[in-house]
Motif scaffolding. Structure first.
Motif, PDB file in Angstrom:
ATOM      1  N   PHE A 165     -38.006 -11.607  15.637  1.00 53.39           N
ATOM      2  CA  PHE A 165     -39.468 -11.648  15.678  1.00 53.39           C
ATOM      3  C   PHE A 165     -39.956 -12.766  16.597  1.00 53.39           C
ATOM      4  O   PHE A 165     -41.060 -12.711  17.145  1.00 53.39           O
ATOM      5  CB  PHE A 165     -40.026 -11.841  14.265  1.00 53.39           C
ATOM      6  N   GLY A 166     -39.118 -13.762  16.799  1.00 55.41           N
ATOM      7  CA  GLY A 166     -39.442 -14.851  17.721  1.00 55.41           C
ATOM      8  C   GLY A 166     -39.204 -14.503  19.177  1.00 55.41           C
ATOM      9  O   GLY A 166     -39.541 -15.293  20.066  1.00 55.41           O
ATOM     10  N   GLY A 167     -38.625 -13.334  19.445  1.00 54.63           N
ATOM     11  CA  GLY A 167     -38.432 -12.874  20.816  1.00 54.63           C
ATOM     12  C   GLY A 167     -37.017 -12.414  21.104  1.00 54.63           C
ATOM     13  O   GLY A 167     -36.048 -13.123  20.800  1.00 54.63           O
ATOM     14  N   GLY A 168     -36.887 -11.221  21.681  1.00 53.86           N
ATOM     15  CA  GLY A 168     -35.599 -10.703  22.123  1.00 53.86           C
ATOM     16  C   GLY A 168     -34.821  -9.986  21.032  1.00 53.86           C
ATOM     17  O   GLY A 168     -35.150 -10.036  19.844  1.00 53.86           O
ATOM     18  N   VAL A 169     -33.774  -9.313  21.469  1.00 53.32           N
ATOM     19  CA  VAL A 169     -32.859  -8.598  20.576  1.00 53.32           C
ATOM     20  C   VAL A 169     -31.463  -9.161  20.792  1.00 53.32           C
ATOM     21  O   VAL A 169     -30.943  -9.138  21.920  1.00 53.32           O
ATOM     22  CB  VAL A 169     -32.869  -7.080  20.859  1.00 53.32           C
ATOM     23  N   SER A 170     -30.859  -9.672  19.741  1.00 53.86           N
ATOM     24  CA  SER A 170     -29.516 -10.245  19.830  1.00 53.86           C
ATOM     25  C   SER A 170     -28.470  -9.178  19.550  1.00 53.86           C
ATOM     26  O   SER A 170     -28.651  -8.330  18.670  1.00 53.86           O
ATOM     27  CB  SER A 170     -29.341 -11.394  18.838  1.00 53.86           C
ATOM     28  N   VAL A 171     -27.361  -9.255  20.290  1.00 51.69           N
ATOM     29  CA  VAL A 171     -26.249  -8.324  20.107  1.00 51.69           C
ATOM     30  C   VAL A 171     -25.066  -9.113  19.546  1.00 51.69           C
ATOM     31  O   VAL A 171     -24.564 -10.045  20.183  1.00 51.69           O
ATOM     32  CB  VAL A 171     -25.854  -7.652  21.435  1.00 51.69           C
ATOM     33  N   ILE A 172     -24.643  -8.740  18.328  1.00 50.66           N
ATOM     34  CA  ILE A 172     -23.528  -9.426  17.674  1.00 50.66           C
ATOM     35  C   ILE A 172     -22.287  -8.534  17.752  1.00 50.66           C
ATOM     36  O   ILE A 172     -22.325  -7.371  17.350  1.00 50.66           O
ATOM     37  CB  ILE A 172     -23.844  -9.732  16.197  1.00 50.66           C
ATOM     38  N   ARG A 173     -21.190  -9.104  18.275  1.00 48.32           N
ATOM     39  CA  ARG A 173     -19.908  -8.402  18.282  1.00 48.32           C
ATOM     40  C   ARG A 173     -19.282  -8.593  16.904  1.00 48.32           C
ATOM     41  O   ARG A 173     -19.004  -9.720  16.481  1.00 48.32           O
ATOM     42  CB  ARG A 173     -19.012  -8.959  19.374  1.00 48.32           C
ATOM     43  N   THR A 174     -19.042  -7.518  16.188  1.00 46.60           N
ATOM     44  CA  THR A 174     -18.643  -7.636  14.788  1.00 46.60           C
ATOM     45  C   THR A 174     -17.189  -8.067  14.604  1.00 46.60           C
ATOM     46  O   THR A 174     -16.814  -8.530  13.529  1.00 46.60           O
ATOM     47  CB  THR A 174     -18.877  -6.315  14.039  1.00 46.60           C
ATOM     48  N   SER A 175     -16.362  -7.925  15.628  1.00 45.20           N
ATOM     49  CA  SER A 175     -14.953  -8.318  15.484  1.00 45.20           C
ATOM     50  C   SER A 175     -14.794  -9.808  15.260  1.00 45.20           C
ATOM     51  O   SER A 175     -13.885 -10.249  14.556  1.00 45.20           O
ATOM     52  CB  SER A 175     -14.148  -7.887  16.714  1.00 45.20           C
ATOM     53  N   ASP A 176     -15.694 -10.613  15.853  1.00 44.92           N
ATOM     54  CA  ASP A 176     -15.632 -12.066  15.671  1.00 44.92           C
ATOM     55  C   ASP A 176     -17.000 -12.687  15.379  1.00 44.92           C
ATOM     56  O   ASP A 176     -17.129 -13.906  15.301  1.00 44.92           O
ATOM     57  CB  ASP A 176     -15.012 -12.735  16.892  1.00 44.92           C
ATOM     58  N   ASN A 177     -18.022 -11.832  15.205  1.00 47.15           N
ATOM     59  CA  ASN A 177     -19.382 -12.274  14.870  1.00 47.15           C
ATOM     60  C   ASN A 177     -19.941 -13.295  15.867  1.00 47.15           C
ATOM     61  O   ASN A 177     -20.554 -14.295  15.501  1.00 47.15           O
ATOM     62  CB  ASN A 177     -19.433 -12.809  13.440  1.00 47.15           C
ATOM     63  N   VAL A 178     -19.737 -12.989  17.136  1.00 44.02           N
ATOM     64  CA  VAL A 178     -20.274 -13.785  18.236  1.00 44.02           C
ATOM     65  C   VAL A 178     -21.436 -13.028  18.873  1.00 44.02           C
ATOM     66  O   VAL A 178     -21.373 -11.804  19.049  1.00 44.02           O
ATOM     67  CB  VAL A 178     -19.186 -14.064  19.290  1.00 44.02           C
TER      68      VAL A 178
END
Length: 340
Positions: free
Chosen positions: A226-239
């Motif tokens: 909501f503060g801006g942008g869309v984050s993409v998390i890689r689930t294999s290492d949660n980065v």
């Protein structure tokens, strides 16, 4: 119970400030309908099979049921106060609705849209997610910083998991092994292992995370900040591997069934961003109503193919097989008779 819809695959985006739902056709991102619902719609889910969409109307304490074949509201169900998130079990039999002001979950039987149970949970429940086998519903309690785990067989709360501050969105991985919870005021995402309901990771570096959605292969989580942008998390290492620019105040996020695109409802810019997942580039921006929320799984699933009807040639083949089988039985019987 939800059944297969003949309608084209679409995104059903709730417009909180317009009291409507924008229907976006996925094939060309055209808005094909605007459906009037209750007051302050926020949560939404398209049921398995795609025949109905369920819309939680925050300010009218109700759920609107939209038939997707003609985008008509066919029922309005009274639930608790301030409904937010909504999900439907994988078999389409029940909808679970989080009532923010009542601190309860309403359970709706979809066959007749009757409320069959009301489940007390933590303070101010917001987002809800269901496991792929339908055995558990995870509820983010925004006022308690916890997640309630409901066993759907008897609607008992079997666990309460501590997460971050003011949890909002909930997404379960396609294999059912983990639940990702967006913590708005902690700027984090908590990762819960479903086998024992333990938090195994906390992903930092987000900006007021709200909605969260998994790709069909479970490799990535897309989180609307909501503060801006869309984050993409890689689930294999949660980065966090990427942050994609969208409109103003992204709130809801949903992934297409083939995983090729992500739709993001931008609350303060009255539009929806379309992200191509292969390179995380915004390829389209679609005008919506006032304050689009799209909080939930608002994209149509893949419709189940209709049951095939045997053709005349198929029946002929079946009949021939039966005749041959019958002939073989007679030959065996005659040989047995001669030998004996």
């Amino acid at each position: 119970m939800a059944s297969t819809s003949s309608a084209a695959q679409s995104a059903y985006v709730t417009n909180f400030g317009s009291n409507t739902v924008s229907v976006i056709r996925l094939s060309d991102n055209a808005v094909t309908a605007t459906v009037g619902v209750g007051t302050g719609p926020r949560g939404v889910v398209v049921a398995p099979g795609g025949a109905f969409a369920y819309v939680a109307n925050q300010n009218s304490g109700s759920v609107s049921v939209i038939r997707t074949s003609d985008d008509t509201v066919t029922a309005t169900v009274t639930v608790g106060a301030g409904p937010q998130g909504v999900t439907v079990t994988p078999n389409g039999v029940f909808a679970y609705v989080a009532n923010f002001n009542s601190s309860t979950i309403s359970v709706i039987r979809t066959s007749d849209n009757a409320v069959t149970a009301t489940v007390p949970v933590g303070a101010a429940p917001f987002g809800v997610g269901v496991t792929p086998d339908g055995s558990r519903v995870y509820v983010a309690n925004s006022g308690a910083g916890t997640v309630s785990v409901i066993r759907t067989s008897d609607n008992a709360v079997v666990a309460t998991v501590t997460v971050g501050s003011s949890p909002r969105g909930v997404a379960v991985t396609p294999d059912g092994a983990f639940v990702y919870v967006a913590n708005l005021n902690s700027n984090t995402v908590s990762v819960i292992r479903t086998s024992d309901n333990v938090v195994t990771a906390t992903v930092a570096g987000l900006s007021l995370p709200y909605g969260v959605a998994a790709t069909p292969d479970g490799a990535r989580m897309y989180v609307a900040n909501f503060g801006g942008g869309v984050s993409v998390i890689r689930t294999s290492d949660n980065v966090i591997t990427a942050t994609v620019g969208a409109g103003s105040s992204p709130l809801g996020v949903a992934v297409t069934p083939d995983g090729s695109r992500v739709y993001v409802a931008n609350f303060n810019s009255a539009n929806v961003s379309v992200i191509r997942t292969s390179d995380n580039v915004v390829t389209a921006t679609v005008a919506a109503g006032t304050n689009p929320a799209g909080f939930g799984r608002f994209v149509s699933p893949v419709a189940s193919p209709p049951a095939s009807v045997p053709t005349l040639s198929t029946w002929a083949t079946i009949l021939m097989a039966l005749l041959l089988a019958g002939g073989a039985v007679l030959i065996v019987q005659r040989r047995y008779a001669v030998c004996s």
